[in-house]
Design a protein around this motif. Sequence first.
Motif, short mmCIF file in Angstrom:
data_model
loop_
_atom_site.label_atom_id
_atom_site.label_comp_id
_atom_site.label_asym_id
_atom_site.label_seq_id
_atom_site.Cartn_x
_atom_site.Cartn_y
_atom_site.Cartn_z
N ARG A 1 0.77 -1.05 0.04
CA ARG A 1 0.02 0.03 0.07
C ARG A 1 0.82 1.37 0.12
NH1 ARG A 1 -4.51 0.35 4.59
NH2 ARG A 1 -5.48 1.81 2.86
N ASN A 2 0.55 2.13 -0.77
CA ASN A 2 1.24 3.23 -1.11
C ASN A 2 0.57 4.46 -1.16
OD1 ASN A 2 3.29 5.72 -1.33
ND2 ASN A 2 4.07 4.70 -3.34
N GLY A 3 0.08 5.18 -0.09
CA GLY A 3 -1.02 5.70 -0.27
C GLY A 3 -2.46 5.06 -0.79
N ALA A 4 -3.19 5.48 -1.70
CA ALA A 4 -4.38 4.94 -1.93
C ALA A 4 -4.12 3.92 -3.01
CB ALA A 4 -5.26 6.05 -2.67
N THR A 5 -2.73 3.69 -3.38
CA THR A 5 -2.58 2.64 -4.42
C THR A 5 -2.17 1.38 -3.99
OG1 THR A 5 -1.59 4.41 -5.92
CG2 THR A 5 -0.83 2.05 -6.02
N ALA A 6 -2.90 0.45 -4.27
CA ALA A 6 -2.45 -0.98 -3.80
C ALA A 6 -2.10 -1.81 -4.95
CB ALA A 6 -3.96 -1.84 -3.40
N ILE A 7 -1.11 -2.45 -4.69
CA ILE A 7 -0.32 -3.45 -5.73
C ILE A 7 -0.11 -4.79 -5.23
CG2 ILE A 7 1.94 -3.69 -7.01
CD1 ILE A 7 2.44 -0.79 -6.48
N VAL A 8 -0.71 -5.71 -5.91
CA VAL A 8 -0.45 -7.35 -5.60
C VAL A 8 0.24 -7.97 -6.36
CG1 VAL A 8 -1.86 -9.25 -4.81
CG2 VAL A 8 -2.75 -7.23 -4.55
N GLU A 9 1.35 -8.46 -6.16
CA GLU A 9 2.20 -9.08 -6.99
C GLU A 9 2.31 -10.59 -6.49
OE1 GLU A 9 6.50 -8.10 -8.28
OE2 GLU A 9 6.96 -9.64 -6.78
N ALA A 10 2.07 -11.66 -7.51
CA ALA A 10 2.06 -12.99 -7.07
C ALA A 10 3.02 -13.74 -8.00
CB ALA A 10 0.52 -13.69 -7.25
N ILE A 11 3.99 -14.57 -7.35
CA ILE A 11 4.87 -15.27 -8.27
C ILE A 11 4.54 -16.90 -7.85
CG2 ILE A 11 7.23 -15.80 -8.63
CD1 ILE A 11 7.85 -12.76 -7.83
N ALA A 12 4.40 -17.62 -8.99
CA ALA A 12 4.23 -18.94 -8.46
C ALA A 12 5.30 -19.80 -9.20
CB ALA A 12 2.90 -19.46 -9.10
N LYS A 13 5.96 -20.42 -8.36
CA LYS A 13 7.14 -21.49 -8.88
C LYS A 13 6.71 -22.71 -8.74
CE LYS A 13 10.77 -18.09 -7.28
NZ LYS A 13 11.99 -17.77 -6.50
N ALA A 14 6.75 -23.34 -10.03
CA ALA A 14 6.37 -24.77 -10.20
C ALA A 14 7.50 -25.69 -9.70
CB ALA A 14 5.58 -25.30 -11.62
N ILE A 15 7.08 -26.73 -9.38
CA ILE A 15 7.97 -28.02 -9.09
C ILE A 15 9.15 -28.17 -10.24
CG2 ILE A 15 8.30 -30.43 -8.46
CD1 ILE A 15 5.74 -30.19 -6.99
N ASN A 16 8.53 -27.98 -11.39
CA ASN A 16 9.31 -27.99 -12.89
C ASN A 16 10.31 -26.78 -12.97
OD1 ASN A 16 7.63 -26.69 -14.00
ND2 ASN A 16 6.57 -28.11 -14.92
N GLY A 17 10.05 -25.92 -12.26
CA GLY A 17 10.85 -24.75 -12.44
C GLY A 17 9.95 -23.66 -13.06
N ASN A 18 8.91 -23.85 -13.86
CA ASN A 18 8.42 -22.79 -14.49
C ASN A 18 7.44 -21.71 -13.56
OD1 ASN A 18 8.45 -24.15 -17.00
ND2 ASN A 18 6.66 -25.02 -16.89
N VAL A 19 7.84 -20.58 -14.10
CA VAL A 19 7.32 -19.43 -13.14
C VAL A 19 6.31 -18.67 -13.83
CG1 VAL A 19 8.01 -17.24 -12.06
CG2 VAL A 19 9.69 -19.37 -12.15
N TYR A 20 5.42 -18.28 -13.10
CA TYR A 20 3.99 -17.34 -13.59
C TYR A 20 3.95 -16.10 -12.40
CZ TYR A 20 2.86 -21.84 -15.70
OH TYR A 20 2.80 -22.92 -16.54
N LYS A 21 4.25 -14.88 -13.09
CA LYS A 21 4.28 -13.98 -12.28
C LYS A 21 2.94 -12.90 -12.90
CE LYS A 21 6.94 -9.85 -11.15
NZ LYS A 21 8.34 -8.96 -11.38
N GLU A 22 2.47 -12.34 -11.84
CA GLU A 22 1.04 -11.52 -12.11
C GLU A 22 1.19 -10.59 -11.33
OE1 GLU A 22 -2.75 -12.76 -10.92
OE2 GLU A 22 -1.96 -14.66 -10.49
#
Length: 355
Positions: free
Chosen positions: A125-146
């Motif tokens: 949270r930075n003032g009124a701005t909210a930022i959600v970052e999600a990083i998923a690391k699969a067992i096989n090493g694949n990475v998904y970032k949103e």
Amino acid sequence: MPNIGEGAFEYLVGDPIITVGAEDNSAAWWTVFSNYFRMPADGNMKFKFTNYTSGAGNWNNWCFCLCTDAERDGNGYAEYFVIRSDLYGWGDSYASGTWTNEGYGDWDAFRADMEGAEVTVTVQRNGATAIVEAIAKAINGNVYKETFTTTCGDGTQVVRGFFIMDGSHIVFDTEETAALTTVPLTKTTIGAEDCSAAWWTEFSDYFQIPVGQNLHLEFENHTNGIGNWNNWNLCLCTDTERNGNGYAEYFVIRSDLYGWGDSYASGTWTSEGYGDWDAFRADMEGATVVIDIQRNGTTVTAIAVATSKNGNVYKEAFVTDCGDGNQTVRAFLIVDGAHLKMDNSNCYLYTPLFK
């Protein structure tokens, strides 16, 4: 309800729920929830968990809601947004938000990869701005970032976050799910860039660590490559100026498994990846270093993980007792034939939410 963190602010509402959802992934939508996690203005949180899924739909994984500081469906309850692991969401602040993502595209692979994936979700949270970052690391090493960014209220209000299951369940990492407090940096570069700094001449800022809190530091290490010790050094000391009245060093430790200080002799080391010192000296040039200093009563654990540009990893952990555990302590970094580059966004105090 436990009070966790500084003062009496209640971050975690209710008894801790570590495993959220039935382990057979039978939870139906909007029937199984995590604890509420309350966030003050400009508060930040990090959640780390293992995700499990039925694999039936892209949405059968973790989901996260940021809402007003009220019980679900109670008086004053409103959802700023609900977001899912598959780049979808809704809520009062959702339409005005923006998404960025990396690694997505093959949904068949995504559904398979999310089973057992290690997920880190940070909410800033930075003032009124909210930022959600999600990083998923699969067992096989694949990475998904949103990353989802939007505006929520006027930024002065306490908000709540919680996770929802849908044909899924999660298991929280109790050590790394925490409330974060960014520490200000006045020095982002420590030492001359030609690595000419002599011992005990160039220092980072002081970082105060109150009772019950932990410190996380990240930086880029540069070295003249001459000695194993020509890298980062860490000191934990009393809460006073160097060489001032009451100043004493609990310990000083180096990147090469060596140290000294009042509490050093009674401490213990563990390490991984060390052995070839020629490779180590080369690998530490440009290495990314993460240091966590964790306090648990009188016990202090300092964990440093250096990842070289070629992917080699060096991990060291030093554990010892420091004082009576009721005192604020300070940490600072020292260079010796080295220099460090730091980023304010990656340096923070953190208080584990599950205690």
